[in-house]
Motif scaffolding. Structure first.
Motif, PDB file in Angstrom:
ATOM      1  N   PHE A   2       8.243  11.146   2.576  1.00  0.00           N
ATOM      2  CA  PHE A   2       6.860  10.665   2.517  1.00  0.00           C
ATOM      3  C   PHE A   2       6.306  10.594   3.938  1.00  0.00           C
ATOM      4  N   VAL A   3       5.187  11.262   4.174  1.00  0.00           N
ATOM      5  CA  VAL A   3       4.671  11.462   5.531  1.00  0.00           C
ATOM      6  C   VAL A   3       3.686  10.349   5.905  1.00  0.00           C
ATOM      7  N   ILE A   4       3.977   9.685   7.013  1.00  0.00           N
ATOM      8  CA  ILE A   4       3.092   8.617   7.501  1.00  0.00           C
ATOM      9  C   ILE A   4       2.353   9.140   8.728  1.00  0.00           C
ATOM     10  N   ILE A   5       1.059   9.328   8.547  1.00  0.00           N
ATOM     11  CA  ILE A   5       0.171   9.810   9.603  1.00  0.00           C
ATOM     12  C   ILE A   5      -0.554   8.601  10.172  1.00  0.00           C
ATOM     13  N   VAL A   6      -0.521   8.446  11.472  1.00  0.00           N
ATOM     14  CA  VAL A   6      -1.140   7.278  12.108  1.00  0.00           C
ATOM     15  C   VAL A   6      -2.346   7.732  12.917  1.00  0.00           C
ATOM     16  N   ARG A   7      -3.460   7.113  12.602  1.00  0.00           N
ATOM     17  CA  ARG A   7      -4.723   7.433  13.266  1.00  0.00           C
ATOM     18  C   ARG A   7      -5.083   6.334  14.263  1.00  0.00           C
ATOM     19  N   THR A   8      -5.554   6.746  15.428  1.00  0.00           N
ATOM     20  CA  THR A   8      -6.113   5.787  16.369  1.00  0.00           C
ATOM     21  C   THR A   8      -7.586   6.095  16.612  1.00  0.00           C
ATOM     22  N   ASP A   9      -8.379   5.057  16.581  1.00  0.00           N
ATOM     23  CA  ASP A   9      -9.814   5.165  16.868  1.00  0.00           C
ATOM     24  C   ASP A   9     -10.145   4.679  18.272  1.00  0.00           C
ATOM     25  N   ALA A  10      -9.118   4.519  19.107  1.00  0.00           N
ATOM     26  CA  ALA A  10      -9.313   3.903  20.418  1.00  0.00           C
ATOM     27  C   ALA A  10     -10.120   4.757  21.379  1.00  0.00           C
ATOM     28  N   LEU A  11     -10.124   6.068  21.194  1.00  0.00           N
ATOM     29  CA  LEU A  11     -10.783   6.947  22.162  1.00  0.00           C
ATOM     30  C   LEU A  11     -12.236   6.558  22.387  1.00  0.00           C
ATOM     31  N   ALA A  12     -12.931   6.226  21.300  1.00  0.00           N
ATOM     32  CA  ALA A  12     -14.350   5.857  21.407  1.00  0.00           C
ATOM     33  C   ALA A  12     -14.550   4.372  21.692  1.00  0.00           C
ATOM     34  N   VAL A  13     -13.458   3.613  21.742  1.00  0.00           N
ATOM     35  CA  VAL A  13     -13.562   2.154  21.884  1.00  0.00           C
ATOM     36  C   VAL A  13     -13.015   1.681  23.226  1.00  0.00           C
ATOM     37  N   THR A  14     -11.775   2.008  23.508  1.00  0.00           N
ATOM     38  CA  THR A  14     -11.117   1.509  24.727  1.00  0.00           C
ATOM     39  C   THR A  14     -10.776   2.624  25.707  1.00  0.00           C
ATOM     40  N   THR A  56       0.828  -1.206   0.000  1.00  0.00           N
ATOM     41  CA  THR A  56       0.000   0.000   0.000  1.00  0.00           C
ATOM     42  C   THR A  56       0.866   1.261   0.000  1.00  0.00           C
ATOM     43  N   ILE A  57       1.864   1.312   0.863  1.00  0.00           N
ATOM     44  CA  ILE A  57       2.736   2.487   0.934  1.00  0.00           C
ATOM     45  C   ILE A  57       3.449   2.697  -0.390  1.00  0.00           C
ATOM     46  N   ARG A  58       3.964   1.633  -0.973  1.00  0.00           N
ATOM     47  CA  ARG A  58       4.680   1.765  -2.245  1.00  0.00           C
ATOM     48  C   ARG A  58       3.758   2.243  -3.353  1.00  0.00           C
ATOM     49  N   GLN A  59       2.534   1.736  -3.379  1.00  0.00           N
ATOM     50  CA  GLN A  59       1.588   2.132  -4.428  1.00  0.00           C
ATOM     51  C   GLN A  59       1.163   3.595  -4.285  1.00  0.00           C
ATOM     52  N   TYR A  60       0.939   4.035  -3.066  1.00  0.00           N
ATOM     53  CA  TYR A  60       0.584   5.441  -2.866  1.00  0.00           C
ATOM     54  C   TYR A  60       1.748   6.358  -3.221  1.00  0.00           C
ATOM     55  N   GLN A  61       2.968   5.940  -2.894  1.00  0.00           N
ATOM     56  CA  GLN A  61       4.124   6.741  -3.292  1.00  0.00           C
ATOM     57  C   GLN A  61       4.191   6.882  -4.805  1.00  0.00           C
ATOM     58  N   ARG A  62       4.012   5.777  -5.523  1.00  0.00           N
ATOM     59  CA  ARG A  62       4.044   5.820  -6.979  1.00  0.00           C
ATOM     60  C   ARG A  62       2.923   6.673  -7.539  1.00  0.00           C
ATOM     61  N   ALA A  63       1.824   6.786  -6.804  1.00  0.00           N
ATOM     62  CA  ALA A  63       0.688   7.600  -7.250  1.00  0.00           C
ATOM     63  C   ALA A  63       0.978   9.091  -7.151  1.00  0.00           C
ATOM     64  N   GLY A  64       2.050   9.466  -6.456  1.00  0.00           N
ATOM     65  CA  GLY A  64       2.425  10.874  -6.382  1.00  0.00           C
ATOM     66  C   GLY A  64       1.886  11.638  -5.196  1.00  0.00           C
ATOM     67  N   VAL A  65       1.320  10.930  -4.208  1.00  0.00           N
ATOM     68  CA  VAL A  65       0.813  11.653  -3.040  1.00  0.00           C
ATOM     69  C   VAL A  65       1.962  11.968  -2.091  1.00  0.00           C
ATOM     70  N   ALA A  66       1.728  12.899  -1.192  1.00  0.00           N
ATOM     71  CA  ALA A  66       2.766  13.352  -0.265  1.00  0.00           C
ATOM     72  C   ALA A  66       2.805  12.556   1.021  1.00  0.00           C
ATOM     73  N   GLY A  67       1.700  11.921   1.352  1.00  0.00           N
ATOM     74  CA  GLY A  67       1.614  11.153   2.580  1.00  0.00           C
ATOM     75  C   GLY A  67       0.268  10.472   2.681  1.00  0.00           C
ATOM     76  N   VAL A  68       0.158   9.582   3.660  1.00  0.00           N
ATOM     77  CA  VAL A  68      -1.094   8.849   3.872  1.00  0.00           C
ATOM     78  C   VAL A  68      -1.417   8.818   5.360  1.00  0.00           C
ATOM     79  N   HIS A  69      -2.686   8.572   5.669  1.00  0.00           N
ATOM     80  CA  HIS A  69      -3.013   8.230   7.047  1.00  0.00           C
ATOM     81  C   HIS A  69      -3.570   6.811   7.089  1.00  0.00           C
ATOM     82  N   ILE A  70      -3.029   6.045   8.040  1.00  0.00           N
ATOM     83  CA  ILE A  70      -3.446   4.659   8.274  1.00  0.00           C
ATOM     84  C   ILE A  70      -3.991   4.564   9.691  1.00  0.00           C
ATOM     85  N   GLU A  71      -4.853   3.607   9.925  1.00  0.00           N
ATOM     86  CA  GLU A  71      -5.561   3.571  11.200  1.00  0.00           C
ATOM     87  C   GLU A  71      -5.524   2.199  11.854  1.00  0.00           C
TER      88      GLU A  71
END
Length: 295
Positions: free
Chosen positions: A150-162, A97-112
């Protein structure tokens, strides 16, 4: 012009908050750029709704998301931050996924850190994976990039869960694993926003969702709180959904849209928005007449 990832890194180092409205297609991306915003966020929810015809329930595949991101990145000169959901699988999947987004020309992604199938972060009944599993995915993502900018943004959804304590443990672990920016989803109050900023050392992203669970701060208020980046993933698509529905109701009742023309751009202006004059000039420059006129 610097690579988009380099542009985004520069923005992250400079003073001030970065406002990145959400685009779900090339047209909305170009409108965002022309309005003067420094970055574009490719919204996953908007992509799912507008491009695929599904709600935001993890039905969009990696290839479909990357395809939309590539089109948007090719349309604008500002950095594009793309939604990459959960990375679309395990360790090997997230590296691809990271390699494909890099090839797509984006500056960064957020994963969760949601379990698959994920859902919109402002819906109920979410589930999150374990900290160790997400740490492994982050480390794999960091190792997969071929450009350190390449900027890797990490999202957590834990606030509403745990809850709060687990969310803070995740933020600390995700930072150590290499997250460039943290994204605590579904902050529920100004007090919670202040606590998040006070507890996190890396730059923070705020998700501004007009009908979601989080307070609707102004960009200035978010900057004063200490957030570095704010995305507006739903602003365009939520507005378009209402405006176009109203347009169709008027057309059905009156049998014409002539009375609404003042609310529209001209056909020429629409094409100009996407570069009509420049393209026609390029085409003309390769004509036989133009070639013969060259010294």
């Amino acid at each position: 012009m610097p690579h988009p990832a380099t542009q985004l890194r520069k923005l992250l180092r400079e003073p001030g908050i970065i406002m990145a409205p959400g685009a779900y297609d090339c047209l909305t991306a170009r409108i965002i750029q022309n309005a003067g915003f420094p970055a574009v966020n490719m919204t996953g929810a908007g992509t799912s709704v507008a491009a695929l015809g599904y709600p935001d329930l993890a039905l969009a595949t990696m290839s479909e998301m990357v395809g939309n991101a590539a089109g948007i990145a090719a349309t604008v000169d500002v950095p594009v931050i793309a939604d990459a959901d959960t990375g679309y699988g395990g360790i090997l999947n997230i590296q691809r996924t990271i390699r494909q987004y890099q090839r797509a020309g984006v500056a960064g992604v957020h994963i969760e850190d949601q379990e698959f199938p994920k859902r919109c972060g402002h819906l109920d009944n979410k589930r999150v994976i374990g900290i160790d599993e997400m740490v492994g995915k982050i480390r794999a993502a960091v190792d997969a990039r071929t450009d350190d900018d390449f900027v890797i943004i990490v999202r957590t959804d834990a606030l509403a869960v745990t809850g709060w304590d687990d969310t803070m443990r995740r933020c600390e672990a995700f930072t150590r694993a290499g997250a460039d920016v943290l994204f605590v989803e579904a902050i529920r109050s100004p007090e919670e926003a202040e606590r998040v900023v006070a507890s996190v050392e890396v730059p923070l992203l705020y998700n501004f969702v007009e009908t979601g669970k989080s307070p609707l701060f102004t960009a200035r208020e978010l900057e004063q709180l200490g957030f570095k980046l704010v995305i507006y993933p739903g602003s365009a698509i939520l507005t378009v959904s209402k405006v176009v529905a109203g347009l169709m109701e008027e057309l059905k009742v009156k049998g014409t849209t002539a009375h609404l023309v003042d609310n529209m751009v001209t056909l020429q202006d629409c094409f100009e928005l996407m570069g009509l004059s420049e393209m026609l000039a390029t085409d003309e420059s390769y004509s036989a007449e133009a070639m013969h006129a060259q010294p």
